[in-house]
Design a protein around this motif. Structure first.
Motif, PDB file in Angstrom:
ATOM      1  N   ARG A 243       0.837  -1.203   0.000  1.00 60.55           N
ATOM      2  CA  ARG A 243       0.000   0.000   0.000  1.00 60.55           C
ATOM      3  C   ARG A 243       0.874   1.257   0.000  1.00 60.55           C
ATOM      4  O   ARG A 243       0.548   2.250  -0.643  1.00 60.55           O
ATOM      5  CB  ARG A 243      -0.915   0.005   1.230  1.00 60.55           C
ATOM      6  N   CYS A 247      -0.454   3.465  -2.841  1.00 58.60           N
ATOM      7  CA  CYS A 247      -1.593   4.261  -2.383  1.00 58.60           C
ATOM      8  C   CYS A 247      -1.629   5.613  -3.101  1.00 58.60           C
ATOM      9  O   CYS A 247      -0.619   6.314  -3.173  1.00 58.60           O
ATOM     10  CB  CYS A 247      -1.532   4.467  -0.878  1.00 58.60           C
ATOM     11  N   VAL A 252      -4.067   9.042   3.197  1.00 59.91           N
ATOM     12  CA  VAL A 252      -3.459   7.819   3.717  1.00 59.91           C
ATOM     13  C   VAL A 252      -1.955   7.791   3.431  1.00 59.91           C
ATOM     14  O   VAL A 252      -1.158   7.480   4.307  1.00 59.91           O
ATOM     15  CB  VAL A 252      -4.140   6.579   3.105  1.00 59.91           C
ATOM     16  N   CYS A 265      -5.930   2.448   5.762  1.00 60.38           N
ATOM     17  CA  CYS A 265      -6.584   1.936   4.549  1.00 60.38           C
ATOM     18  C   CYS A 265      -7.716   0.991   4.913  1.00 60.38           C
ATOM     19  O   CYS A 265      -8.831   1.088   4.384  1.00 60.38           O
ATOM     20  CB  CYS A 265      -5.553   1.233   3.669  1.00 60.38           C
ATOM     21  N   CYS A 279     -12.695   5.521   1.396  1.00 56.37           N
ATOM     22  CA  CYS A 279     -11.698   5.919   0.394  1.00 56.37           C
ATOM     23  C   CYS A 279     -12.383   6.049  -0.963  1.00 56.37           C
ATOM     24  O   CYS A 279     -13.005   5.087  -1.443  1.00 56.37           O
ATOM     25  CB  CYS A 279     -10.570   4.894   0.319  1.00 56.37           C
ATOM     26  N   CYS A 318      -7.838   2.762  -7.194  1.00 52.12           N
ATOM     27  CA  CYS A 318      -6.732   2.287  -6.360  1.00 52.12           C
ATOM     28  C   CYS A 318      -5.940   1.191  -7.060  1.00 52.12           C
ATOM     29  O   CYS A 318      -6.464   0.099  -7.308  1.00 52.12           O
ATOM     30  CB  CYS A 318      -7.264   1.748  -5.030  1.00 52.12           C
TER      31      CYS A 318
END
Length: 834
Positions: A243, A247, A252, A265, A279, A318
């Motif tokens: 992540r 990300c 975040v 997350c 998110c 994402c």
């Protein structure tokens, strides 16, 4: 089975040793073995790995399509028809995929061309209002009501991978399968899973991968019958990351630690979270078409981790979660060590090892990497900060913390205080002290004996207490620029995991470091943490430029597998023998013997003699000379001695007359030092770089061509055998070998002797791997040439010499030479060189 292409789809004409490498790699994968491949840097190792593995993969898939079930008669027309139908169906799927990817590549090419024509203009991306600068009210940091008794089904696996083998097995049994909003594609294609230490090394691999065009996996008759004989079957590659790497949510990604990013997350996608607080980039069921488009775009062209992040930003999707959809169709996955080594990380990504081929590059430090991945440390100042954060949190919410929340918050404070008191009381006033402690000693504070660590850990995971405490603290310090306390609570939570580990798997050490006290947990036995990788995969390949000495891998990493399954290969260099001059230097110009053992290395006469060797080497060798010392402290000591010797010309000044002198130190940035050194070499005068084995310039740096016409290794950089960590390692090795010999029926005395010999061998091997890494920095391609001098009487012994890479041993020959012979040989070597 023989490879379909004699040159393994290599983009250039491969050297004989490259063909040998690829042939053995192909056979190793075909036979499902564990292979250790040593090929010096500069011999095209990455391309050899790619070409050998991809040729095997495409050949394997083509054979699978061509195969007819055994024990079936050719006259069985019904079976033949079924096989033909299956082949046709698969061909149609492949045809559809390849045409779709070809269309996407064309669209991407047109888009880039248009962007260039428009002057590279890029529309600024807007961030949703309030997302980056939003500060939650205090109520957001209050833990929810907690009433869990014994149920650990919702406790996620540690993001740091710090669980012991026993703890991990227990949690695997307790862990229930979890569902994500985006279904992970079924892994229906056999894969090459390629790992290296860093994303930059993986990016280099990806660049090499772009050069390769492997054979088609589809039988030629099917290609012709479908009219697709001209269609290029490109490599389907996917770069995976954490992540932290992928990300694209600024709220975040700005967090201070990997653990905090992971926790935040997961919190933003927690069921029950208001839609406007989730998110905005997380794919949902409604995003199925966008996810499929992302999947196709990711594998249409070979992309590195940065390309994938950029694709996610452009699609506002994402990449960490959407990328999972591409795993099923990918042929090659690239990922850094930790994501392979940790089961929890693989499961989070949706990566299966079952039946796949694992290739680990830069594997010379694999056992250390495993130990580092499953080890954790905690500084006293972090603990003190954590105590302050928890106390402040408890005071703020004291009237609102009820029941189990109040109990567990109190337990956390007690345990933090216990760790703090143990660290302060154990180390005393000694500056260099390092002691071994047990988990019981760390948890010996008042009232801590009533704490059940696994229950507390479960609470921390489920309540997200550490994350909430850090969030509350950060909200109170918004005006402060300080980052000293960031991540303290999450680091404490990670450390709590290893407190539950069995004593036989690792040890706790407390020492002083950088004016602070640190407690660290060190994993001693990497076998079990790598075993499941070996057992699940089809084949495992470890590759590196200097894997020698190799005995540690068979003895302490793969000791459980049948010896017939383990193969080791050491390949020569692509350079001709006339391009390498290697010698062990036993005595200096004045006849002083070089013995850099710990008790004798302080001799000023020997240091002066070493200075004479370096000075005369600088005069005999053009361009760049690199000298590697066993430690920063010894380098500083040598420079100090050279500067005060009662001579007409201090040695450092003499060095400067021959070359521009540079010195590595702990505080100097490696990039800047290397840049200045390279500029000095380019001036024509040449440069001398005084560096350290195991330092910033001893691994991953190319001293090719003029940057390194000679490398000098001073002494042998043995680790501190009296330090707590190495004492524990050697004791652990002795216990392993002792038990092995007992099972073989040896007598007590023989078992003890074998155990002592094994620990000594392990200790020497660690030293020699560091030496080999350093001296391999100077020969980087076929036409490169350099001199390698190893300065110490011990290099003339067979025991040490045989631990050097074979291509260096061959150049060295046998027997030691006096300095005059070495100097004359060096002069002859460089005579006539361009």
């Amino acid at each position: 089975m023989e490879p379909s292409q004699y040159n393994f789809c290599h983009p250039y004409e491969p050297y004989p040793i490259q063909l040998d490498f690829m042939t053995n790699l192909y056979r190793c994968i075909e036979d499902g073995k564990v292979g250790i491949f040593e090929s010096p840097t500069g011999t095209g190792k990455s391309l050899s790995l790619i070409c050998g593995a991809l040729t095997w993969l495409r050949d394997y898939e083509r054979r699978s399509l061509d195969s007819i079930p055994e024990n079936q008669s050719e006259s069985d027309w019904l079976l033949q028809a079924e096989v033909a139908a299956q082949r046709q169906s698969l061909m149609l799927e492949r045809e559809e995929l390849e045409l779709k990817l070809a269309r996407l590549r064309k669209e991407e090419s047109l888009r880039r061309q248009k962007k260039v024509e428009n002057g590279g203009a890029k529309k600024p991306r807007t961030v949703q209002a309030g997302l980056q600068d939003h500060l939650s009210p205090d109520d957001d940091f209050l833990v929810e009501e907690y009433d869990s008794e014994g149920d650990t089904s919702n406790m996620p696996l540690s993001s740091t991978g710090g669980f012991s083998t026993a703890t991990q097995a227990l949690l695997d049994k307790l862990q229930k399968s979890t569902k994500t909003e985006v279904e992970t594609a079924q892994q229906d294609r056999l894969k090459i899973i390629f790992c290296s230490r860093t994303h930059s090394q993986l990016t280099q691999f990806v660049n090499e991968l772009r050069r390769v065009k492997p054979p088609s996996s589809i039988p030629s008759d099917l290609m012709v019958s479908s009219g697709l004989s001209d269609l290029e079957e490109t490599v389907k590659h996917l770069a995976l990351g954490s992540r932290k790497n992928l990300c694209i949510n600024p709220e975040v990604s700005r967090l201070s630690s990997t653990a905090a990013i992971n926790e935040r997350c997961l919190e933003l996608q927690k069921p029950g979270t208001a839609k406007d607080k989730k998110c905005p980039y997380l794919p949902s069921k409604e995003d199925k078409e966008r996810v499929e488009l992302f999947r196709d775009k990711v594998i249409a062209q070979i992309k590195d981790i940065e390309d994938i992040g950029e694709l996610g930003r452009s699609m506002e999707l994402c990449p960490y979660y959407a990328g999972r959809a591409a795993i099923g169709q990918a042929e090659v996955l690239t990922l850094p060590y930790p994501l392979l080594l940790q089961k929890s990380a693989r499961e989070a990504l949706g990566v299966s090892l079952k039946g796949n081929v694992i290739i680990i590059d830069e594997a010379h430090n694999l056992m250390d990497a495993i130990a580092d991945t499953f080890s954790v440390s905690l500084r006293l100042n972090q603990l003190e900060e954590a105590v302050q954060q928890m106390t402040g949190y408890a005071v703020r919410f004291k009237n609102r913390l009820k029941g189990k929340n109040r109990v567990y918050v109190t337990q956390v404070i007690r345990l933090l205080n216990s760790l703090t008191e143990c660290m302060r009381g154990s180390i005393g006033g000694s500056v260099n002290a390092e002691i071994t402690v047990t988990a019981a000693q760390l948890m010996s504070g008042k009232g801590v004996d009533q704490i059940k660590p696994h229950k507390l850990l479960q609470y921390l995971h489920e309540s997200k207490l550490c994350h909430k405490v850090e969030g509350y603290t950060e909200a109170q310090k918004v005006e402060s620029e300080s980052t000293a306390g960031k991540g303290a609570m999450m680091q404490f939570q990670n450390f709590l995991i290893v407190l539950m580990n069995p004593d036989e798997e690792g040890r706790f050490f407390i020492s002083r470091q950088d004016k602070d006290i640190i407690v660290r947990y060190t994993l001693l036995d990497p076998r079990e943490h790598f075993r499941h990788i070996v057992e699940e995969s089809r084949a495992v390949i470890l590759a590196g430029g200097t894997m020698s000495p190799m005995s540690d891998y068979s003895d302490y990493l793969f000791s459980y597998i049948n010896r017939n399954r383990l193969e080791t290969y050491s390949f020569g260099h692509v350079i001709t023998p006339t391009n390498l001059f290697a010698q062990a230097v036993v005595t200096g110009p004045s006849g002083v013997e070089f013995d850099f053992t710990y008790g004798k290395r302080g001799s000023e006469s020997m240091i002066a003699e070493l200075g004479n060797v370096i000075g005369r080497t600088c005069k005999a060798v053009p361009d760049g000379v690199v000298v590697f010392f066993p430690s920063y402290d010894y380098l500083s000591q040598a420079v100090s001695v050279w500067g005060k010797l009662p001579t007409s010309c201090p040695l450092i000044q003499c060095f400067s007359e021959a070359k521009v002198v540079f010195q590595e130190s702990r505080g100097v940035a490696a990039d800047e030092l290397l840049r200045d050194y390279a500029m000095a070499v380019d001036t024509g005068k040449g440069a001398l770089l005084l560096s350290v084995i195991g330092g910033k310039l001893s691994e991953g740096i190319n001293f090719s061509d003029r940057l390194g016409r000679a490398v000098i290794a001073v002494g042998l950089p043995f680790p501190n055998a009296n330090g707590g960590e190495w004492k524990a390692k050697m004791q652990h090795i002795e216990e392993i070998r002792y038990q092995q010999r007992r099972l073989e029926g040896m007598k007590e005395g023989e078992c003890k002797a074998a155990a002592k010999s094994a620990s000594r061998e392990f200790y020497e091997n660690a030293c020699m791997r560091a030496i080999n890494q350093s001296i391999g920095r100077v020969i980087r391609h076929k036409n490169d040439y350099a001199a390698i001098l190893v300065v110490d009487r011990r290099f003339s012994t067979d025991r040490i010499r045989q631990k050097l890479p074979g291509w260096i041993q061959d150049s060295m020959g046998k027997g030691a030479q006096n300095w005059q012979d070495v100097e004359d040989g060096m002069a002859n070597f460089f005579q006539g060189k361009p």
